[in-house]
Design a protein around this motif. Structure first.
Motif, mmCIF file in Angstrom:
data_model
loop_
_atom_site.group_PDB
_atom_site.id
_atom_site.type_symbol
_atom_site.label_atom_id
_atom_site.label_comp_id
_atom_site.label_asym_id
_atom_site.label_seq_id
_atom_site.Cartn_x
_atom_site.Cartn_y
_atom_site.Cartn_z
ATOM 1 N N LEU A 1 49.509 43.658 29.860
ATOM 2 C CA LEU A 1 48.964 43.077 31.203
ATOM 3 C C LEU A 1 48.318 44.071 32.000
ATOM 4 O O LEU A 1 48.217 44.168 33.042
ATOM 5 C CB LEU A 1 50.192 42.805 32.167
ATOM 6 C CG LEU A 1 50.937 41.610 31.693
ATOM 7 C CD1 LEU A 1 52.184 41.196 32.380
ATOM 8 C CD2 LEU A 1 49.869 40.450 31.797
ATOM 9 N N LEU B 1 52.099 46.415 32.758
ATOM 10 C CA LEU B 1 52.015 45.939 34.033
ATOM 11 C C LEU B 1 52.360 47.223 34.971
ATOM 12 O O LEU B 1 51.295 47.234 36.009
ATOM 13 C CB LEU B 1 53.217 45.107 34.358
ATOM 14 C CG LEU B 1 53.305 44.243 35.841
ATOM 15 C CD1 LEU B 1 52.244 43.417 35.944
ATOM 16 C CD2 LEU B 1 54.693 43.710 35.842
ATOM 17 N N GLU C 1 49.592 48.557 37.832
ATOM 18 C CA GLU C 1 49.905 48.859 39.281
ATOM 19 C C GLU C 1 49.416 50.577 39.684
ATOM 20 O O GLU C 1 48.842 50.315 40.827
ATOM 21 C CB GLU C 1 51.391 48.727 39.552
ATOM 22 C CG GLU C 1 51.852 47.180 39.527
ATOM 23 C CD GLU C 1 51.807 46.531 40.747
ATOM 24 O OE1 GLU C 1 51.401 47.331 41.870
ATOM 25 O OE2 GLU C 1 51.335 45.391 40.630
ATOM 26 N N ILE D 1 47.350 41.551 39.438
ATOM 27 C CA ILE D 1 47.923 41.124 38.090
ATOM 28 C C ILE D 1 47.420 39.633 37.763
ATOM 29 O O ILE D 1 47.483 39.158 36.696
ATOM 30 C CB ILE D 1 49.659 40.976 38.236
ATOM 31 C CG1 ILE D 1 50.061 40.630 36.966
ATOM 32 C CG2 ILE D 1 49.933 40.389 39.377
ATOM 33 C CD1 ILE D 1 51.476 40.262 37.016
ATOM 34 N N MET D 2 47.057 39.293 38.987
ATOM 35 C CA MET D 2 46.341 37.814 38.636
ATOM 36 C C MET D 2 45.206 37.815 37.771
ATOM 37 O O MET D 2 44.962 36.943 36.809
ATOM 38 C CB MET D 2 45.756 37.110 39.950
ATOM 39 C CG MET D 2 47.058 36.430 40.983
ATOM 40 S SD MET D 2 48.251 35.679 39.783
ATOM 41 C CE MET D 2 48.086 34.162 39.848
ATOM 42 N N LEU E 1 46.395 38.004 34.365
ATOM 43 C CA LEU E 1 47.037 36.844 33.915
ATOM 44 C C LEU E 1 45.954 35.899 33.516
ATOM 45 O O LEU E 1 46.228 35.049 32.413
ATOM 46 C CB LEU E 1 48.023 36.173 34.963
ATOM 47 C CG LEU E 1 49.297 37.014 35.150
ATOM 48 C CD1 LEU E 1 50.064 36.009 36.257
ATOM 49 C CD2 LEU E 1 50.016 36.999 33.950
#
Lengths: 305, 328
Positions: free
Chosen positions: B55, B115, B119, B241-242, B245
């Protein structure tokens, strides 16, 4: 840093520890029973938090704690729904596949939540709170401050988590969860109704997260990213502590807020500490994970072919 | 190849009809689809071939974009190619780091760790004001090469860059296809199906995991450079994160190893809104509808159609053949 400052920073971390342990407990419950990580956990909590404020606006003479229970119920049911409608039917799919399903759920909730709660302009309205006071108390000869809401959140989290751990240890449901976590098919063969166990775990995870969400949202502007940090840190807490047992991730969820609050201390990290607080925490946690890839309390997992 | 011809055809029609059809917003839509498809091709190495869920895509793309913006703005003497190479080198270095991480941390834990990494990048983009201009976003005023070096007008430069983008997209598509068919691709597939069995057959996990991440981050970095060069603006909000995704969704919908599928997936996820739905008032006022649909499609594809669009097409073909046989 002086001793009272260190003590105060630790006390400042307590509310966050309370919130994060609740979210983390939910993530572990789901991971242990379904072998996947629920990316929608934060959003399920957010929906519950919105529901609390929504209910308190709609029925103004209802006590806030009743609204809180309603919000928790909303997330409880939502969690159960995700399991029953989607995850249960995807049992044959790989863990990564299930993970992607929860990402899909997350995407739907991110977009639907603002629309559902738009009508009463809930967007950016501050979340409901029991109190805005600050409590001062002496500790080792120094005066310490904590917000009443933060203390309440920490206290409630401690009580609720103690209850969940007691339930895991002593009730039939707890035994069922542990059996399912150890081996789902064997548990099934021994007569454990793994469907009910799993669905209830998802629901409980939702409810716990909503409680955490309520304390996160109290007094701050509500929006869908409310629980973003809590969720990412919750995941990292699980990896940091080790996914292998129930208490280990809770340890992770205690350590991360401590790192976060010390990283944000201007006397320790310089005047711009607040800006880099998140970054330093992420880097520190990732480094810890790289040093202990199996988790602080985890056992080395030996793969069998 | 066919896609390339079609895309260039669109641009040529626009030039011939003097911008009457297709409109420039539509062309920009296709351009962003291509940019996302480039990133998606890189991601197929991870998800489709090596079976690694990451991610961190958003961070890698953002880094490429911000390096481009910074270099073009603050170091005007440096040629564009050097900027491109620098962005690629940084991406590769990063890919190597993540590749090594992936050796220590496996499966769904890797998604969590990447992930976290993403960030970190988001925080960097937001707070490192000297480099990224923070939440206000970075922008460049001119299209590189065509406008700065060849002195074309803004409109011509945009058209020329569009064609360059098509060439890059098709080139990468061919490269990805051939790599996938080569021994490298097969080794990665073996690793995906069973890392232990692959190791027993003499496939080095270190080498191929690292390679998968290197390729993926290099594509992502290139995608970032193109993003900045064509759209000329990027803000930290682009790289949440969108984004990761959405890329995952695009690759999944397409069928995780099929390149035309990935392109179609990028088209569905990123292209439909700017290209078609922009003109329909309902969708302009309710942008959430399309995102919810994408979320639903992800769930449906994972649960019922793990092969994605590719499988759908194959199934339809097969049923036609069956019907054909029955008739004859």
């Amino acid at each position: 840093m002086s001793i009272p400052e260190i003590l105060q920073t630790i006390i400042n971390s307590l509310p966050m520890i309370g919130r994060y342990t609740l979210v983390t407990m939910g993530i572990v419950l789901i991971f242990r029973t379904t072998a996947t990580t629920n990316f929608a956990q934060g959003l399920i909590a957010t929906v519950g938090t919105f529901a609390v404020t929504w209910a308190s606006l709609l029925w103004t003479d209802l006590p806030l704690w009743v609204c809180l229970l309603m919000g928790i119920a909303v997330s409880f049911l939502l969690g159960m729904f995700v399991d029953v409608a989607l995850i249960r039917r995807a049992r044959h799919i790989t863990p990564s596949g299930k993970q992607m399903i929860t990402m899909g759920v997350m995407m739907i909730l991110v977009n639907v939540t603002p629309v559902i709660f738009r009508d009463i302009t809930l967007w950016t309205r501050p979340g409901k709170s029991f109190s805005t006071g600050i409590l001062s108390f002496p500790l080792l000869g120094h005066t310490m401050n904590i917000t009443e809401m933060g203390l309440l959140g920490f206290g409630l989290a401690a009580v609720v988590l103690a209850a969940v751990f007691a339930a895991l240890k002593f009730t039939k449901w707890g035994l069922g969860v542990r059996a399912t976590a150890a081996n789902e098919s064997v548990a099934q063969m021994l007569g454990v109704n793994t469907r009910v166990i799993t669905a209830f775990s998802w629901a409980l995870a939702g409810g716990l997260a909503a409680l955490g969400g309520f304390f996160t949202g109290a007094g701050t502007a509500l929006n869908v990213t409310l629980m973003g940090n809590a969720q990412v840190f919750g995941f990292l807490a699980c990896v940091l502590g080790g996914f292998g047992s129930f208490p280990a991730p809770i340890l992770g969820a205690v350590i991360i807020p401590l790192i976060y609050n010390f990283a944000g201390n201007p006397n320790l990290m310089g005047p711009n500490a607040g800006m880099w607080q998140n970054l330093i925490t992420f880097v520190a946690v990732l480094l810890l994970i790289l040093i202990f890839p199996n988790g602080l309390l985890g056992k080395k997992y030996i793969k069998k072919v | 190849m066919l896609i390339g011809v079609l895309l260039i055809g669109l641009q040529l029609t626009a030039i011939l009809t003097d911008g009457a059809w297709p409109k420039s917003s539509m062309l920009n839509g296709f351009a962003s689809v291509m940019i996302y498809a480039i990133v998606g091709y890189g991601f197929t190495f991870l998800l489709g071939y090596a079976g690694l869920a990451s991610l961190g895509t958003a961070g890698f793309v953002g880094l490429g974009a911000y390096i481009t913006a910074y270099a073009l703005k603050n170091m005007p003497g440096v040629p564009y190619v050097v900027v491109l190479l620098a962005a690629l080198l940084v991406s590769l270095a990063l890919g190597a780091i993540v590749g090594f991480i992936s050796l220590r941390i496996e499966g769904i834990f890797l998604a969590i760790v990447t992930l976290g990494l993403s960030e970190i990048f988001y925080q960097l983009f937001n707070n490192w004001l000297d480099f990224t201009n923070g939440p206000n976003g970075a922008s460049i005023s001119k299209y590189p090469i065509f406008q700065t070096l060849l002195g074309m007008s803004r409109q011509d430069a945009q058209k020329a860059f569009y064609i360059l983008l098509v060439i890059i997209t098709v080139g990468l598509m061919m490269l990805t296809y051939n790599l996938g068919k080569s021994s490298t691709g097969r080794a990665m597939l073996a690793m995906k199906n069973s890392s232990s069995a692959a190791q027993a057959m003499g496939i080095s996990l270190l080498k191929y995991r690292l390679l998968a991440f290197l390729l993926s981050t290099a594509y992502a970095g290139l995608g970032g450079v193109m993003f900045m060069s064509y759209l000329r603006f990027s803000a930290p909000q682009n790289y949440t994160i969108m984004f990761s995704l959405n890329i995952l969704a695009a690759v999944l919908i397409g069928g995780s190893r099929n390149l035309i599928g990935t392109f179609m997936g990028s088209f569905i996820v990123f292209g439909i809104t700017p290209i078609f739905l922009q003109d329909i008032p309902f969708f302009r006022e309710n942008p959430w509808v399309i995102n919810v649909t994408i979320g639903l499609i992800i769930i449906l594809v994972v649960m019922f159609y793990p092969g994605g669009l590719t499988q759908l097409v194959n199934n339809v073909k097969a049923s036609f053949k069956k019907a054909d046989r029955r008739l004859s």
